[in-house]
Write a protein that holds these residues in place. Structure first.
Motif, PDB file in Angstrom:
ATOM      1  N   UNK A  57       0.827  -1.209   0.000  1.00 34.96           N
ATOM      2  CA  UNK A  57       0.000   0.000   0.000  1.00 34.96           C
ATOM      3  C   UNK A  57       0.860   1.257   0.000  1.00 34.96           C
ATOM      4  N   UNK A  58       1.915   1.250   0.800  1.00 33.09           N
ATOM      5  CA  UNK A  58       2.806   2.409   0.854  1.00 33.09           C
ATOM      6  C   UNK A  58       3.492   2.620  -0.496  1.00 33.09           C
ATOM      7  N   UNK A  59       3.919   1.534  -1.112  1.00 38.27           N
ATOM      8  CA  UNK A  59       4.560   1.642  -2.425  1.00 38.27           C
ATOM      9  C   UNK A  59       3.581   2.165  -3.471  1.00 38.27           C
ATOM     10  N   UNK A  60       2.337   1.708  -3.418  1.00 39.18           N
ATOM     11  CA  UNK A  60       1.322   2.211  -4.354  1.00 39.18           C
ATOM     12  C   UNK A  60       1.052   3.695  -4.136  1.00 39.18           C
ATOM     13  N   UNK A 108      13.566   3.284 -12.407  1.00 43.05           N
ATOM     14  CA  UNK A 108      13.996   2.772 -11.107  1.00 43.05           C
ATOM     15  C   UNK A 108      12.821   2.629 -10.155  1.00 43.05           C
ATOM     16  N   UNK A 109      13.137   2.044  -8.998  1.00 43.53           N
ATOM     17  CA  UNK A 109      12.176   1.875  -7.913  1.00 43.53           C
ATOM     18  C   UNK A 109      11.782   3.244  -7.371  1.00 43.53           C
ATOM     19  N   UNK A 110      10.495   3.451  -7.105  1.00 45.38           N
ATOM     20  CA  UNK A 110      10.018   4.763  -6.693  1.00 45.38           C
ATOM     21  C   UNK A 110      10.139   5.007  -5.205  1.00 45.38           C
ATOM     22  N   UNK A 111      10.566   4.013  -4.423  1.00 46.92           N
ATOM     23  CA  UNK A 111      10.653   4.216  -2.988  1.00 46.92           C
ATOM     24  C   UNK A 111      11.780   5.175  -2.619  1.00 46.92           C
TER      25      UNK A 111
END
Length: 118
Positions: A57-60, A108-111
């Motif tokens: 959920x946090x990643x979304x 890349x990864x969005x985190x």
């Protein structure tokens, strides 16, 4: 000697009874330990699943915030059908920094991306 024989025989049957009682008690204790271990394992599994769901959920949310920052609006989030018909933003309006961020977000990864600061 005849008097000693019944006493010895009686003590052997009592010993067998105590051994049986000890075995039953050990098995009962073992079942309690296994039951507690199973409950702890289930609780650990549930907490792991909840943490994984929270992470997703946090990643979304991060991806939605990044998309909103890149497109400038949240219209794509509310109405998916109309967003399919929309054209891409005019890249000539993008500054160098915005274009770099857009390219980085697509690769890349969005985190690790800073969505708040422009």
């Amino acid at each position: 000697m005849k008097k000693l024989y019944p006493i010895i025989l009686l003590s052997k049957t009592r010993q067998h009874g105590w051994i049986m009682l000890e075995v039953v008690l050990c098995l009962a204790l073992f079942s309690v330990v296994l039951h507690l271990a199973q409950r702890q394992n289930e609780a650990h599994w549930r907490s792991t699943q909840q943490l994984e769901e929270q992470r997703k959920n946090h990643e979304n949310q991060q991806k939605q915030a990044a998309m909103k920052a890149l497109t400038g609006s949240a219209a794509w989030l509310n109405n998916q059908e109309s967003s399919l018909n929309q054209v891409y933003p005019d890249c000539q309006k993008c500054s160098e920094n915005q274009l770099k961020r857009w390219f980085y977000a697509s690769q890349h990864d969005l985190s690790n991306i800073d969505v708040e600061g422009e």
